[in-house]
Scaffold this active site. Structure first.
Site, PDB file in Angstrom:
ATOM      1  N   ALA A  76      29.284 -42.590  22.862  1.00 47.37           N
ATOM      2  CA  ALA A  76      29.987 -41.975  23.897  1.00 47.37           C
ATOM      3  C   ALA A  76      31.382 -42.723  23.817  1.00 47.37           C
ATOM      4  CB  ALA A  76      29.227 -42.493  25.024  1.00 47.37           C
ATOM      5  N   CYS A  77      32.243 -41.937  23.700  1.00 47.09           N
ATOM      6  CA  CYS A  77      33.793 -42.490  23.856  1.00 47.09           C
ATOM      7  C   CYS A  77      34.283 -42.306  25.342  1.00 47.09           C
ATOM      8  CB  CYS A  77      34.744 -41.723  22.968  1.00 47.09           C
ATOM      9  SG  CYS A  77      35.265 -40.031  23.281  1.00 47.09           S
ATOM     10  N   THR A  78      35.480 -42.894  25.350  1.00 47.04           N
ATOM     11  CA  THR A  78      35.896 -42.822  26.851  1.00 47.04           C
ATOM     12  C   THR A  78      36.201 -41.567  27.446  1.00 47.04           C
ATOM     13  OG1 THR A  78      38.260 -43.366  26.110  1.00 47.04           O
ATOM     14  CG2 THR A  78      37.236 -45.099  26.860  1.00 47.04           C
ATOM     15  N   THR A  88      33.549 -38.804  20.335  1.00 42.73           N
ATOM     16  CA  THR A  88      31.921 -38.763  20.342  1.00 42.73           C
ATOM     17  C   THR A  88      31.307 -37.861  19.393  1.00 42.73           C
ATOM     18  OG1 THR A  88      32.193 -39.146  22.828  1.00 42.73           O
ATOM     19  CG2 THR A  88      30.028 -38.033  21.823  1.00 42.73           C
TER      20      THR A  88
END
Length: 105
Positions: A8-10, A16
């Protein structure tokens, strides 16, 4: 070795999914099986089952944000890294996991 991962990226978009593909590729090159759950802007995809988690030797948490369901991994060997590590150095990450966790225990 059996691996599972949560990525999970920002923003929950590009990194992602790039991280997911890099982890899969690097794991398969080293002869491991891996299942990767993504938590992004469209929610959870490829959700890890309790059986996936139970059979996993190591859990990779490649995340830049707080993820949901982390209690599922209580008692498991976990390695936490930012998504950019999975994107830029997935091969080195999997090699590190081999060295740390794949000692025949």
């Amino acid at each position: 070795m059996r691996l599972v991962a949560v990525v999970a990226c920002t923003s929950g978009i590009a990194h992602t999914y790039i991280a997911k593909e890099k982890l899969i590729s690097a794991s398969e090159k080293r002869g491991h099986t891996i299942k990767v759950e993504t938590q992004g802007t469209i929610g959870v995809e490829n959700e890890l089952t309790s059986d996936d988690i139970k059979k996993a030797d190591v859990v990779i948490m490649a995340t830049d944000i707080q993820t949901t369901g982390n209690e599922r991994f209580d008692g498991k060997k976990i390695i936490k890294v930012p998504t950019n590590v999975a994107v830029k150095a997935a091969g080195q990450l999997i090699k590190k996991i081999d060295n740390e966790f794949n000692k025949g225990d």
